[in-house]
Design a protein around this motif. Structure first.
Motif, PDB file in Angstrom:
ATOM      1  N   ASP A   1     -10.669   4.802   1.952  1.00  8.50           N
ATOM      2  CA  ASP A   1      -9.312   4.325   2.211  1.00  8.50           C
ATOM      3  C   ASP A   1      -8.594   4.181   0.873  1.00  8.50           C
ATOM      4  O   ASP A   1      -9.224   3.939  -0.149  1.00  8.50           O
ATOM      5  CB  ASP A   1      -9.356   2.969   2.925  1.00  8.50           C
ATOM      6  N   ALA A   2      -7.281   4.335   0.905  1.00 12.81           N
ATOM      7  CA  ALA A   2      -6.486   4.192  -0.325  1.00 12.81           C
ATOM      8  C   ALA A   2      -5.159   3.533   0.011  1.00 12.81           C
ATOM      9  O   ALA A   2      -4.584   3.772   1.071  1.00 12.81           O
ATOM     10  CB  ALA A   2      -6.248   5.551  -0.969  1.00 12.81           C
ATOM     11  N   HIS A   3      -4.686   2.697  -0.901  1.00 14.83           N
ATOM     12  CA  HIS A   3      -3.377   2.054  -0.778  1.00 14.83           C
ATOM     13  C   HIS A   3      -2.659   2.168  -2.111  1.00 14.83           C
ATOM     14  O   HIS A   3      -3.283   2.108  -3.164  1.00 14.83           O
ATOM     15  CB  HIS A   3      -3.523   0.585  -0.363  1.00 14.83           C
ATOM     16  N   VAL A   4      -1.337   2.324  -2.030  1.00 16.93           N
ATOM     17  CA  VAL A   4      -0.536   2.592  -3.219  1.00 16.93           C
ATOM     18  C   VAL A   4       0.592   1.573  -3.314  1.00 16.93           C
ATOM     19  O   VAL A   4       1.241   1.254  -2.312  1.00 16.93           O
ATOM     20  CB  VAL A   4       0.049   4.024  -3.172  1.00 16.93           C
ATOM     21  N   ILE A   5       0.829   1.095  -4.531  1.00 17.26           N
ATOM     22  CA  ILE A   5       1.962   0.220  -4.811  1.00 17.26           C
ATOM     23  C   ILE A   5       2.748   0.856  -5.959  1.00 17.26           C
ATOM     24  O   ILE A   5       2.170   1.226  -6.976  1.00 17.26           O
ATOM     25  CB  ILE A   5       1.511  -1.197  -5.232  1.00 17.26           C
ATOM     26  N   LEU A   6       4.042   0.968  -5.777  1.00 21.63           N
ATOM     27  CA  LEU A   6       4.914   1.484  -6.829  1.00 21.63           C
ATOM     28  C   LEU A   6       5.652   0.313  -7.451  1.00 21.63           C
ATOM     29  O   LEU A   6       6.255  -0.493  -6.746  1.00 21.63           O
ATOM     30  CB  LEU A   6       5.924   2.474  -6.248  1.00 21.63           C
ATOM     31  N   GLU A   7       5.570   0.213  -8.766  1.00 21.76           N
ATOM     32  CA  GLU A   7       6.242  -0.870  -9.474  1.00 21.76           C
ATOM     33  C   GLU A   7       6.900  -0.289 -10.718  1.00 21.76           C
ATOM     34  O   GLU A   7       6.217   0.218 -11.610  1.00 21.76           O
ATOM     35  CB  GLU A   7       5.222  -1.939  -9.892  1.00 21.76           C
ATOM     36  N   ASP A   8       8.208  -0.360 -10.786  1.00 19.21           N
ATOM     37  CA  ASP A   8       8.972   0.182 -11.910  1.00 19.21           C
ATOM     38  C   ASP A   8       8.469   1.587 -12.249  1.00 19.21           C
ATOM     39  O   ASP A   8       8.615   2.492 -11.468  1.00 19.21           O
ATOM     40  CB  ASP A   8       8.894  -0.743 -13.135  1.00 19.21           C
ATOM     41  N   ASN A   9       7.864   1.743 -13.423  1.00 20.48           N
ATOM     42  CA  ASN A   9       7.338   3.049 -13.838  1.00 20.48           C
ATOM     43  C   ASN A   9       5.826   3.131 -13.677  1.00 20.48           C
ATOM     44  O   ASN A   9       5.178   3.938 -14.328  1.00 20.48           O
ATOM     45  CB  ASN A   9       7.719   3.333 -15.297  1.00 20.48           C
ATOM     46  N   ASN A  10       5.271   2.292 -12.842  1.00 19.41           N
ATOM     47  CA  ASN A  10       3.825   2.261 -12.629  1.00 19.41           C
ATOM     48  C   ASN A  10       3.480   2.643 -11.199  1.00 19.41           C
ATOM     49  O   ASN A  10       4.236   2.359 -10.266  1.00 19.41           O
ATOM     50  CB  ASN A  10       3.261   0.859 -12.903  1.00 19.41           C
ATOM     51  N   VAL A  11       2.317   3.239 -11.052  1.00 14.64           N
ATOM     52  CA  VAL A  11       1.730   3.491  -9.739  1.00 14.64           C
ATOM     53  C   VAL A  11       0.351   2.853  -9.757  1.00 14.64           C
ATOM     54  O   VAL A  11      -0.482   3.163 -10.611  1.00 14.64           O
ATOM     55  CB  VAL A  11       1.590   5.006  -9.448  1.00 14.64           C
ATOM     56  N   ILE A  12       0.122   1.923  -8.831  1.00 12.86           N
ATOM     57  CA  ILE A  12      -1.177   1.272  -8.713  1.00 12.86           C
ATOM     58  C   ILE A  12      -1.835   1.823  -7.451  1.00 12.86           C
ATOM     59  O   ILE A  12      -1.281   1.714  -6.358  1.00 12.86           O
ATOM     60  CB  ILE A  12      -1.036  -0.259  -8.612  1.00 12.86           C
ATOM     61  N   VAL A  13      -3.003   2.429  -7.621  1.00 15.21           N
ATOM     62  CA  VAL A  13      -3.727   3.016  -6.498  1.00 15.21           C
ATOM     63  C   VAL A  13      -5.034   2.261  -6.328  1.00 15.21           C
ATOM     64  O   VAL A  13      -5.856   2.202  -7.247  1.00 15.21           O
ATOM     65  CB  VAL A  13      -4.017   4.519  -6.732  1.00 15.21           C
ATOM     66  N   GLY A  14      -5.226   1.678  -5.159  1.00 11.72           N
ATOM     67  CA  GLY A  14      -6.482   1.015  -4.823  1.00 11.72           C
ATOM     68  C   GLY A  14      -7.302   1.945  -3.956  1.00 11.72           C
ATOM     69  O   GLY A  14      -6.812   2.464  -2.957  1.00 11.72           O
ATOM     70  N   VAL A  15      -8.554   2.174  -4.350  1.00 14.92           N
ATOM     71  CA  VAL A  15      -9.412   3.117  -3.646  1.00 14.92           C
ATOM     72  C   VAL A  15     -10.654   2.388  -3.152  1.00 14.92           C
ATOM     73  O   VAL A  15     -11.315   1.681  -3.911  1.00 14.92           O
ATOM     74  CB  VAL A  15      -9.827   4.281  -4.580  1.00 14.92           C
ATOM     75  N   ASP A  16     -10.963   2.573  -1.874  1.00 10.84           N
ATOM     76  CA  ASP A  16     -12.184   2.041  -1.287  1.00 10.84           C
ATOM     77  C   ASP A  16     -13.168   3.200  -1.201  1.00 10.84           C
ATOM     78  O   ASP A  16     -12.914   4.189  -0.514  1.00 10.84           O
ATOM     79  CB  ASP A  16     -11.899   1.465   0.100  1.00 10.84           C
ATOM     80  N   THR A  17     -14.269   3.087  -1.934  1.00  8.10           N
ATOM     81  CA  THR A  17     -15.254   4.166  -1.977  1.00  8.10           C
ATOM     82  C   THR A  17     -16.640   3.599  -2.224  1.00  8.10           C
ATOM     83  O   THR A  17     -16.793   2.419  -2.531  1.00  8.10           O
ATOM     84  CB  THR A  17     -14.896   5.202  -3.073  1.00  8.10           C
ATOM     85  N   ASP A  18     -17.622   4.438  -2.123  1.00 10.28           N
ATOM     86  CA  ASP A  18     -18.998   4.083  -2.401  1.00 10.28           C
ATOM     87  C   ASP A  18     -19.158   3.734  -3.881  1.00 10.28           C
ATOM     88  O   ASP A  18     -18.551   4.370  -4.742  1.00 10.28           O
ATOM     89  CB  ASP A  18     -19.904   5.262  -2.033  1.00 10.28           C
ATOM     90  N   GLU A  19     -19.982   2.759  -4.171  1.00  9.21           N
ATOM     91  CA  GLU A  19     -20.180   2.277  -5.547  1.00  9.21           C
ATOM     92  C   GLU A  19     -20.593   3.399  -6.502  1.00  9.21           C
ATOM     93  O   GLU A  19     -20.137   3.458  -7.643  1.00  9.21           O
ATOM     94  CB  GLU A  19     -21.247   1.167  -5.548  1.00  9.21           C
ATOM     95  N   SER A  20     -21.422   4.306  -6.044  1.00  8.17           N
ATOM     96  CA  SER A  20     -21.944   5.352  -6.930  1.00  8.17           C
ATOM     97  C   SER A  20     -20.902   6.412  -7.281  1.00  8.17           C
ATOM     98  O   SER A  20     -21.069   7.160  -8.240  1.00  8.17           O
ATOM     99  CB  SER A  20     -23.160   6.027  -6.285  1.00  8.17           C
ATOM    100  N   LYS A  21     -19.815   6.485  -6.519  1.00  7.19           N
ATOM    101  CA  LYS A  21     -18.808   7.526  -6.733  1.00  7.19           C
ATOM    102  C   LYS A  21     -17.558   7.027  -7.452  1.00  7.19           C
ATOM    103  O   LYS A  21     -16.618   7.788  -7.669  1.00  7.19           O
ATOM    104  CB  LYS A  21     -18.390   8.117  -5.389  1.00  7.19           C
ATOM    105  N   LYS A  22     -17.530   5.767  -7.831  1.00 10.42           N
ATOM    106  CA  LYS A  22     -16.313   5.159  -8.377  1.00 10.42           C
ATOM    107  C   LYS A  22     -15.762   5.889  -9.601  1.00 10.42           C
ATOM    108  O   LYS A  22     -14.599   6.262  -9.627  1.00 10.42           O
ATOM    109  CB  LYS A  22     -16.544   3.688  -8.728  1.00 10.42           C
ATOM    110  N   ASP A  23     -16.581   6.084 -10.611  1.00 10.07           N
ATOM    111  CA  ASP A  23     -16.100   6.697 -11.858  1.00 10.07           C
ATOM    112  C   ASP A  23     -15.577   8.108 -11.623  1.00 10.07           C
ATOM    113  O   ASP A  23     -14.506   8.478 -12.114  1.00 10.07           O
ATOM    114  CB  ASP A  23     -17.209   6.710 -12.910  1.00 10.07           C
TER     115      ASP A  23
END
Length: 195
Positions: A96-118
């Motif tokens: 799953d992924a959620h996105v927040i736009l703030e001024d000139n920033n994009v914050i992306v939150g990603v829900d994934t398996d611990e081993s695949k994060k990097d």
């Protein structure tokens, strides 16, 4: 003795049935004396709920925005946020992924398996930077930070103005910057800046 018991039982049953035979007010199926009890609101909002009328408790508890159309506030670029979230959600390994736009920033939150994060955060960063070339991209795959981003994104999808969630967004952004690669520090103070 058996005949007396049978006679007595039949008499009691017949008497009971005869007493229930009369039509009274309690049997009138068209009686409409009861009043509905509860609080329902027909107050209009810009959330786009299709299930309004279930009651205010249901509306407050219903945080699943996928059952109705997202209605971002008119001052927020919800289309870009949705396009980025859709692209990121299509990446193999992203739950799953959620996105927040703030001024000139994009914050992306990603829900994934611990081993695949990097591996996935680099891929998400590249895709997001391509879709929003003039913005700085911050990708977070920590579960607690993801939950905070999801909550803010849900509020924005529900039509709330960015000014209503701005302190939460600033807190998330500050925690990401302060933590750098060590998001454990950010998790220790999830709501410190959200006052």
């Amino acid at each position: 003795m058996k005949v007396l018991i049978k006679t007595l039982s039949v008499t009691i049953l017949a008497g009971g049935l005869a007493a229930c035979n009369g039509v009274n007010e309690s049997q009138d199926k068209y009686d409409n004396d009861t009043r509905p009890i509860g609080y329902y609101s027909n107050e209009g909002d810009n959330r786009g709920d299709l299930d309004r009328g279930a009651g205010f408790i249901s509306d407050m508890a219903d945080r699943d925005v996928r059952d109705h159309a997202s209605t971002y506030h008119e001052d927020y670029d919800g289309k870009l946020a949705e396009r980025i979230a859709k692209q990121v959600n299509d990446i193999r390994g992203v739950d799953d992924a959620h996105v927040i736009l703030e001024d000139n920033n994009v914050i992306v939150g990603v829900d994934t398996d611990e081993s695949k994060k990097d591996q996935l955060t680099d891929k998400v960063r590249k895709i997001t930077a391509h879709m929003a070339p003039n913005r700085e991209v911050q990708v977070v795959a920590d579960q607690n930070m993801f939950n905070r981003i999801e909550n803010v994104d849900d509020d924005l999808r529900d039509g709330r103005a960015f000014t209503e969630v701005e302190s939460d967004v600033r807190g998330i952004s500050n925690d990401i910057v302060r933590a750098g690669n060590n998001l454990g520090d950010a998790i220790k103070r999830p709501f410190e800046n959200n006052r």
